[in-house]
Design an enzyme around this catalytic site. Structure first.
Site, short mmCIF file in Angstrom:
data_model
loop_
_atom_site.label_atom_id
_atom_site.label_comp_id
_atom_site.label_asym_id
_atom_site.label_seq_id
_atom_site.Cartn_x
_atom_site.Cartn_y
_atom_site.Cartn_z
N ARG A 234 0.87 -1.17 0.00
CA ARG A 234 0.00 0.00 0.00
C ARG A 234 0.91 1.23 0.00
O ARG A 234 2.01 1.20 0.55
CB ARG A 234 -0.92 0.03 1.23
CG ARG A 234 -2.03 -1.00 1.19
CD ARG A 234 -3.05 -0.68 0.11
NE ARG A 234 -4.19 -1.59 0.10
CZ ARG A 234 -4.25 -2.70 -0.61
NH1 ARG A 234 -3.21 -3.06 -1.36
NH2 ARG A 234 -5.33 -3.46 -0.58
N GLU A 263 -3.20 8.23 -3.56
CA GLU A 263 -3.61 7.39 -4.68
C GLU A 263 -5.07 7.69 -5.00
O GLU A 263 -5.91 7.62 -4.09
CB GLU A 263 -3.44 5.91 -4.32
CG GLU A 263 -3.68 4.96 -5.47
CD GLU A 263 -3.37 3.52 -5.12
OE1 GLU A 263 -4.24 2.66 -5.41
OE2 GLU A 263 -2.28 3.24 -4.57
N HIS A 282 -1.79 0.70 -9.76
CA HIS A 282 -2.37 -0.34 -8.90
C HIS A 282 -2.99 -1.46 -9.73
O HIS A 282 -4.13 -1.87 -9.52
CB HIS A 282 -3.42 0.27 -7.96
CG HIS A 282 -3.52 -0.45 -6.64
ND1 HIS A 282 -3.82 0.20 -5.47
CD2 HIS A 282 -3.36 -1.75 -6.31
CE1 HIS A 282 -3.85 -0.67 -4.48
NE2 HIS A 282 -3.57 -1.86 -4.97
#
Length: 319
Positions: A234, A263, A282
């Site tokens: 993450r 993000e 991602h």
């Protein structure tokens, strides 16, 4: 037990349409009803009607109105974003997608590392310029040390794929006594001790109180200047300003980021401007086979539920 009503929420973990997943489930579960909630109205209606819901995001209010819901099959490995208290209050079982991301994300890690070591990005740039001019690779993996933070299914898959490259591996995990497939296993408290010998640092851990901001200025300074960081965990595991400073000052060789903090990464963010930072949005886990592996979990669980009538003892059950 007869037909089970399964609703698939239209958006996957990162906004990717789940139509392919719904089609796979429909094909593999002919005895059950599988419906894709492709519109807001269908989303609301199917949540009220379905016995099983497959998706990533659902809030506590939606759980309270899901009158028939018995199982929420979460599409991600992490469930910290879910209203688990609401599920527990309603007696709804929850499963996750742990294990389905291992092969695909591990290949993404390996591809990122090889791009750095073999300078494949430079080769691509010279091809685009139609320039036949030779260059030397940055290094070879053989003899290097790869440290993998997090030895869950993804971390173990990463280690497995490095086995053929003649590298030393170090695993970092909460419970050292569990061991792992790496040559050495250490706890999070020992991370500063292994960073100076780390050539490739792979972050594959969940985002928790322990791991948030795990890699900051001190840790980046502890790495060799030719070290490579790959983050498929993450974004919050790395302190972004510290990473920008480290890249700008050549404190590390480079970074491959499939996740960022913030993000999505704003278009004007400094990270976009570095040639030695590889950014993907991602998507490390998204391959066609990923959908099949995700379906494996739900199909197995529905077979068990059909056989026993119970929503307990399910594969990947977290609640």
């Amino acid at each position: 037990m007869g037909t089970i009503d399964v609703a698939v929420l239209d958006q996957d973990a990162h906004g990717i349409p789940a139509a392919e997943y719904a089609e796979i489930l429909d094909r593999r579960l002919p005895e059950h009803e599988v419906r894709l909630a492709a519109t807001p109205d269908e989303h609301r209606r199917y949540l009220r009607e379905a016995t099983v819901v497959a998706g990533r995001n659902i809030d506590a209010k939606e759980v309270s109105t899901a009158e028939n819901l018995r199982l929420f099959a979460c599409n991600s490995a992490g469930v910290d974003h879910l209203p688990l208290d609401a599920f527990a209050e309603q007696g709804v079982a929850v499963t996750n997608a742990s294990g389905v991301h291992g092969p695909n994300i591990a290949e993404h890690v390996l591809g990122s590392v090889l791009t750095f070591t073999r300078r494949l990005d430079e080769g691509r740039r010279r091809q685009q310029r139609r320039e036949w001019r030779r260059f030397q690779s940055f290094t070879e993996l053989a003899g290097s040390t790869v440290t993998v933070v997090g030895l869950g299914a993804i971390g173990e898959a990463v280690v497995e794929r490095f086995e053929g490259f003649d590298v030393e591996t170090v695993g970092v995990r909460h419970t050292v006594a569990k061991g792992g497939p790496t040559d050495e296993v250490v706890g999070y408290g020992d991370l500063p001790d292994v960073l100076p010998k780390t050539d490739v640092l792979v972050l594959a851990c969940p985002l928790t109180e322990t791991t948030e901001g795990l890699i900051g200025t001190a840790e980046l300074e502890g790495l060799p200047t030719d070290a490579i960081i790959v983050n498929i965990a993450r974004g919050g595991v790395i302190e972004t300003p510290a990473l920008v400073d480290a890249i700008r000052s050549n404190a590390i060789h480079g970074a491959a980021l499939d996740v960022t903090d913030p993000e999505p990464l704003p278009s004007d963010h400094d990270l976009w401007g570095f040639e030695n930072v590889f950014i993907t949005p991602h998507v490390a886990g998204h391959t066609p086979k990923y959908w099949e592996r995700r379906a494996d979990v739900l199909v197995e669980n529905l077979e068990r539920i059909t056989e026993t009538g119970e929503y307990e003892g399910l594969r990947n059950q977290v609640l």
